[in-house]
Design an enzyme around this catalytic site. Structure first.
Site, mmCIF file in Angstrom:
data_model
loop_
_atom_site.group_PDB
_atom_site.id
_atom_site.type_symbol
_atom_site.label_atom_id
_atom_site.label_comp_id
_atom_site.label_asym_id
_atom_site.label_seq_id
_atom_site.Cartn_x
_atom_site.Cartn_y
_atom_site.Cartn_z
ATOM 1 C CE LYS A 298 24.680 11.498 -41.333
ATOM 2 N NZ LYS A 298 25.862 12.364 -41.323
ATOM 3 N NE ARG B 261 23.960 13.784 -46.842
ATOM 4 C CZ ARG B 261 24.462 12.684 -46.303
ATOM 5 N NH1 ARG B 261 23.780 11.560 -46.344
ATOM 6 N NH2 ARG B 261 25.637 12.700 -45.741
ATOM 7 N NE ARG C 68 34.149 8.319 -42.195
ATOM 8 C CZ ARG C 68 32.921 8.814 -42.341
ATOM 9 N NH1 ARG C 68 32.000 8.588 -41.421
ATOM 10 N NH2 ARG C 68 32.609 9.535 -43.393
ATOM 11 N NE ARG D 44 32.704 7.427 -46.598
ATOM 12 C CZ ARG D 44 31.608 7.848 -45.972
ATOM 13 N NH1 ARG D 44 31.110 7.150 -44.970
ATOM 14 N NH2 ARG D 44 30.998 8.945 -46.346
HETATM 15 P P1 ADP Z 1 28.419 11.256 -44.366
HETATM 16 O O1 ADP Z 1 27.199 11.463 -43.517
HETATM 17 O O2 ADP Z 1 29.649 10.977 -43.557
HETATM 18 O O3 ADP Z 1 28.606 12.337 -45.388
HETATM 19 P P2 ADP Z 1 27.166 9.135 -45.966
HETATM 20 O O4 ADP Z 1 27.721 7.783 -46.078
HETATM 21 O O5 ADP Z 1 25.852 9.318 -45.301
HETATM 22 O O6 ADP Z 1 28.302 9.948 -45.211
HETATM 23 O O7 ADP Z 1 27.068 9.813 -47.431
HETATM 24 C C1 ADP Z 1 28.142 9.812 -48.315
HETATM 25 C C2 ADP Z 1 27.765 10.549 -49.593
HETATM 26 O O8 ADP Z 1 26.682 9.871 -50.260
HETATM 27 C C3 ADP Z 1 27.280 11.982 -49.450
HETATM 28 O O9 ADP Z 1 28.337 12.909 -49.339
HETATM 29 C C4 ADP Z 1 26.473 12.154 -50.758
HETATM 30 O O10 ADP Z 1 27.315 12.360 -51.874
HETATM 31 C C5 ADP Z 1 25.813 10.791 -50.922
HETATM 32 N N1 ADP Z 1 24.502 10.777 -50.260
HETATM 33 C C6 ADP Z 1 24.149 10.049 -49.164
HETATM 34 N N2 ADP Z 1 22.880 10.295 -48.810
HETATM 35 C C7 ADP Z 1 22.393 11.206 -49.698
HETATM 36 C C8 ADP Z 1 21.160 11.884 -49.862
HETATM 37 N N3 ADP Z 1 20.128 11.683 -49.022
HETATM 38 N N4 ADP Z 1 21.029 12.762 -50.890
HETATM 39 C C9 ADP Z 1 22.026 12.980 -51.741
HETATM 40 N N5 ADP Z 1 23.233 12.405 -51.629
HETATM 41 C C10 ADP Z 1 23.431 11.518 -50.630
#
Ligand code: ADP
Length: 218
Positions: A13, A89, A127, A160
């Site tokens: 993404k 999400r 990663r 991360r």
């Molecule tokens: P990935 O898609 O690889 O999991 P992101 O950087 O998009 O990585 O998200 C990392 C973390 O941030 C998620 O696992 C969650 O804990 C939090 N997060 C991100 N977006 C949301 C969201 N829309 N709602 C709730 N938690 C979120």
């Protein structure tokens, strides 16, 4: 053209959003990046978000929804198109977003990066990121030129904290329970375009470009 990019953690993404942003000049809104920058600043939101992220859980909807709505209601967003990466999400977030978008009169399209679970486990565990410039590497598939150093600024790359093996497992479970229902939600509204994200990067990109070309009304 306003987009949502949806898919398992590690589906690409962030990478594909960066490409789309550069090519089409959209604003990139990544909730993960927003949380990580708050963590870096050490503020109250960051401290709260880190608890959930390190455990592989989602940050509570009421925090995330307000954050995104505030960004979307900023003046430049009203005149500029955006890509939402990592939001919504949950179904509640999707409902909330629908309401927010109505108030600013923005239609959306959803790009769904469909990928095998084993592929994302492989990708996430190898990663690495540069904290200085944000560039993302993969030790197996797109390694840096010098071992563990960023090509751009020579900073040491880090993993991360939510990319550790135990956390990856939880993230995948949470995704299946909370986020997968969004695929049906957007499919039923005829807004979803499924892209095979198991393919090589240039093929994924070509499919995205083709789709955006077909759907761009100006
Ligand atoms: P990935 O898609 O690889 O999991 P992101 O950087 O998009 O990585 O998200 C990392 C973390 O941030 C998620 O696992 C969650 O804990 C939090 N997060 C991100 N977006 C949301 C969201 N829309 N709602 C709730 N938690 C979120």
């Amino acid at each position: 053209m306003n987009l949502i990019i949806l898919g398992l953690p590690g589906a690409g993404k962030g990478t594909e959003s960066d490409f789309i942003v550069k090519k089409y000049g959209l604003i990139h809104l990544s909730t993960g990046d927003i949380f990580r920058s708050n963590i870096k600043n050490g503020n109250a939101l960051g401290i709260k978000a880190k608890e959930y992220m390190d455990a592989g859980q989602y940050v509570p909807d009421e925090i995330t929804n307000k954050l995104v709505a505030a960004r979307l209601q900023q003046l430049d967003i009203k005149t500029t198109d955006f890509i939402l990466d990592g939001y919504p999400r949950t179904i509640d977030q999707a409902f909330y977003l629908d309401k927010t978008l109505l108030t600013i009169n923005k239609p959306i399209l959803v790009l769904y990066l469909a990928i095998n679970e084993q592929t994302v486990v492989d990708r996430l565990s190898s990663r690495r990121v540069c904290l200085q410039c944000g560039r993302v590497y993969n030790l197996k598939f797109s390694p840096p030129k010098i071992n563990n150093k960023c090509d751009i600024d020579n900073q040491t790359l880090i993993q991360r904290s939510d990319d550790k093996a135990a956390t990856i497992k939880t993230r995948l479970q949470v995704y299946k329970k909370e986020t997968l229902p969004l695929v049906t939600y957007y499919q039923n509204q005829g807004l979803l375009k499924t892209i095979d994200a198991n393919l090589e990067n240039d093929k994924v990109r070509a499919t995205i470009e083709q789709y955006l070309l077909e759907n761009d009304n100006g």
